[in-house]
Design a protein around this motif. Structure first.
Motif, PDB file in Angstrom:
ATOM      1  N   UNK A 162       8.033  -5.994   1.549  1.00 41.62           N
ATOM      2  CA  UNK A 162       6.794  -5.558   0.905  1.00 41.62           C
ATOM      3  C   UNK A 162       6.294  -4.284   1.575  1.00 41.62           C
ATOM      4  N   UNK A 163       5.510  -3.519   0.831  1.00 40.63           N
ATOM      5  CA  UNK A 163       4.934  -2.279   1.380  1.00 40.63           C
ATOM      6  C   UNK A 163       4.254  -2.580   2.710  1.00 40.63           C
ATOM      7  N   UNK A 164       4.497  -1.679   3.642  1.00 37.20           N
ATOM      8  CA  UNK A 164       3.849  -1.861   4.950  1.00 37.20           C
ATOM      9  C   UNK A 164       4.764  -2.570   5.918  1.00 37.20           C
ATOM     10  N   UNK A 165       5.724  -3.327   5.347  1.00 36.81           N
ATOM     11  CA  UNK A 165       6.678  -3.987   6.241  1.00 36.81           C
ATOM     12  C   UNK A 165       8.083  -3.416   6.040  1.00 36.81           C
ATOM     13  N   UNK A 166       8.189  -2.419   5.153  1.00 31.96           N
ATOM     14  CA  UNK A 166       9.523  -1.879   4.856  1.00 31.96           C
ATOM     15  C   UNK A 166       9.756  -0.656   5.737  1.00 31.96           C
ATOM     16  N   UNK A 167      10.684   0.133   5.381  1.00 36.79           N
ATOM     17  CA  UNK A 167      10.947   1.336   6.194  1.00 36.79           C
ATOM     18  C   UNK A 167      12.257   1.235   6.934  1.00 36.79           C
TER      19      UNK A 167
END
Ligand code: SAM
Length: 193
Positions: A162-167
């Motif tokens: 999820x956004x914020x935990x990706x990358x």
């Protein structure tokens, strides 16, 4: 639908973006066979143009299917019943067409797929309600080539947090196969009453 999986060793990308052939690894044979059998996949194709690698896979499969491996671990023998070899994706498709009487729809996967894809839920519904066959393909190295992906019927979106935990998106193919098969064929917990 009858579901099949394929682990593609050519054509795949290397870290410089060149098209290469990767080596088959024992771990991928075992783990993808276990994941495929766990989700009722009819056949798991190890795809490589290198004849010696295909015979290596066949020897490993024979060991676990009816050799000493079977005595040692009959459960693993059952997973190895799914293992097949093919010299190319086209050969795997022909094999499936022969077995099922029709050519399978082919599905590309990859971390970077973010356009032109079918949703996991939409494909899940097709798999669970339609007749026919489906071959879900996974790459090795740095992934399937764009030509290989474009030649496929469908594409699935990349799996990511999820956004914020990706990358950081560098799943092993073994992890990706398990996640994707569960999204497509995993039992859903009954809704709380
Ligand atoms: N990250 C590259 C990629 O996904 O194309 C590297 C390949 S990874 C080592 C090998 C294969 O695992 C990919 O070709 C794809 O089939 C699958 N895979 C890895 N990460 C994935 C992700 N986040 N979403 C979907 N498939 C993934």
């Amino acid at each position: 639908m009858d579901i099949y999986t394929a682990l593609i060793h050519h054509p795949v990308l290397d870290k410089r973006g060149a098209t290469v052939t990767t080596a088959v690894t024992n771990l991928d044979i075992h783990d993808l066979a276990r994941a495929s059998r766990s989700y009722g996949v009819r056949g798991y194709y190890v795809v490589t143009p290198i004849a010696q690698q295909r015979s290596l896979v066949s020897r490993i499969a024979a060991h676990w299917r009816q050799g000493q491996g079977r005595q040692f671990n009959p459960v693993r023998a059952e997973a190895f019943e799914t293992v097949r070899v093919a010299s190319s994706l086209a050969a795997a498709i022909d094999d499936i067409a022969q077995e099922t009487g029709q050519r399978p729809i082919t599905v590309a996967t990859g971390a970077a797929i973010d356009t032109g894809h079918i949703s996991y839920e939409a494909l899940r519904q097709r798999l669970l309600t339609e007749e026919g066959a489906c071959l879900v393909t996974f790459g090795t190295g740095w992934g399937l080539t764009s030509d290989a992906m474009e030649a496929m019927t469908l594409r699935l979106p990349g799996v990511h947090a999820v956004d914020g935990r990706d990358g950081y998106n560098h799943l092993s193919v073994r992890s990706a196969v398990a996640i994707i098969l569960d999204r497509l064929l995993g039992a859903r917990a009954p809704a709380p009453r």
